[in-house]
Scaffold this active site. Sequence first.
Site, PDB file in Angstrom:
ATOM      1  N   LYS A  80       0.682 -11.260   4.159  1.00 31.33           N
ATOM      2  CA  LYS A  80       0.237  -9.993   4.723  1.00 31.33           C
ATOM      3  C   LYS A  80       0.060 -10.134   6.233  1.00 31.33           C
ATOM      4  CE  LYS A  80      -3.161  -7.839   2.651  1.00 31.33           C
ATOM      5  NZ  LYS A  80      -4.418  -7.559   1.907  1.00 31.33           N
ATOM      6  N   SER A 155      -4.519  -2.913   0.193  1.00 32.27           N
ATOM      7  CA  SER A 155      -3.877  -3.201   1.463  1.00 32.27           C
ATOM      8  C   SER A 155      -2.707  -4.179   1.346  1.00 32.27           C
ATOM      9  CB  SER A 155      -4.912  -3.772   2.438  1.00 32.27           C
ATOM     10  OG  SER A 155      -5.422  -5.012   1.991  1.00 32.27           O
ATOM     11  N   SER A 179      -7.520  -4.571  -3.054  1.00 27.61           N
ATOM     12  CA  SER A 179      -6.274  -4.657  -2.292  1.00 27.61           C
ATOM     13  C   SER A 179      -5.172  -5.470  -2.943  1.00 27.61           C
ATOM     14  CB  SER A 179      -6.559  -5.217  -0.895  1.00 27.61           C
ATOM     15  OG  SER A 179      -7.302  -4.290  -0.142  1.00 27.61           O
TER      16      SER A 179
END
Length: 460
Positions: A80, A155, A179
């Site tokens: 990420k 996320s 997330s």
Amino acid sequence: MSDLHELSALQQRDAVRRGEVGSRELTEHYLTRIEALNPQLGAFITVTAEQALAAARDADERQAHGQELPRLHGLPLAFKDLTDVAGVPTTHGSSAVDHVPAPANHTLVDVLQAAGAISLGKTQVPEFGLTSYSENRIARPARNPLDPATSPGGSSGGSAAAVAAGMLPFAPGSDGGGSIRIPAAATGLVGLKPGRARVPAGSSGEDAGRLVVAGPLARTAADAGLLMDAMVDEPLARAAFGTEPDFLGAALRAEGRFRIGASTLSPFAASYPLWLEPEAQAAFDQGIRLLNGLGHDVLDADFRYDNRYPDAFTTVWTSSLAQLRMPASREPQLMPLTRAFRRRALKKSPAELAAALGILARFQEDTVAQFGVYDLVLTPALAMTPRPVGWYTSTSAEVDYMHQCQYSPYTSMINVCGLPAIAVPVLTTARGHSMGIQLVGKPGSEALLLAVAAQLENER
């Protein structure tokens, strides 16, 4: 042999170890898929092809010289774009901060590279990882491979999109309020949120509520177990939990029958109108049927939640934004929701943050005690089908946040409680959307969760 990306991560690992495919060949295969698919799906912000090919070449050379192969030898993944990879810019999904190359790796990167994994780049995230959708002002939004008009969630949305589309065999995510589980549920993946501190490399020192932990996103429970083994195979985790992880083995054995408490109640009902869309209700009911058919004892659970939870969680969740260091001239570059959250955080006094943390501590104590009556707790994974891209950002910041709580009302409370949880797909809708369930375990029950996820896979 099938196309490489159609093999499970475990099958790819074994093919590399047997010499049937080289690390460089595997890396090139995924880079080609990223080049073809990323323009539509927006899964990657940055692709580090040159570095990846060099690392793959080194991996092939080590194997050719008969060196001992680490757990993830030659397997591609990506991080990420909240996670520092040395020499690669970390954007945090924001145009309000400078995008400069990171001077060093995040510890999680060190751990997975030591396990033999090869990073292909950085994946799309919401600004500072705040939201349950992966849209920002620096790159195209991440889109759901099952329906590109919809979001893969957040996320870890870019990572989930990449795995679901076969641009990666699996990927590490991070989860501070859902997330990992939200994008797993939206894209038809298995997403494991480990318990607090189970993955020391995934914890954050800037996290006032100790909410965030790293965990795997994968297409199967076994693949999630393979990645989880590598994530915890480091000194701090060994000191706390033992010397030899075997999450992969737990998924492959798929053993156990358990007493499961089922509930659709959410603490966010104290602040927002909540409901289950028919597809979410159908997935929850299907989860109950499957689990009962597997021999588990699924019971209706009557939980009670503190109605102060929503405001306390939001206060703690957004508190780190008060620590952002940026000139006033950069503030307008923040996403509207981030700006609103930052204003809120700056107005909160240390005493108010401490009071919110106290409420969450009591919430944790009460909820863990209630959940502890059962071996596992079952909830819907999401309350709605995947939302259209732009659905959140087309509204005010207040409505945006309400929509997020209505879409995913069952995840953040598990972070507050520090418990492990897993999102597992159980059905596909007529429109091709994947819908799933969430299973919540007791502290230290990550292997058990993977075992039950594997049972559900085998049953489906």
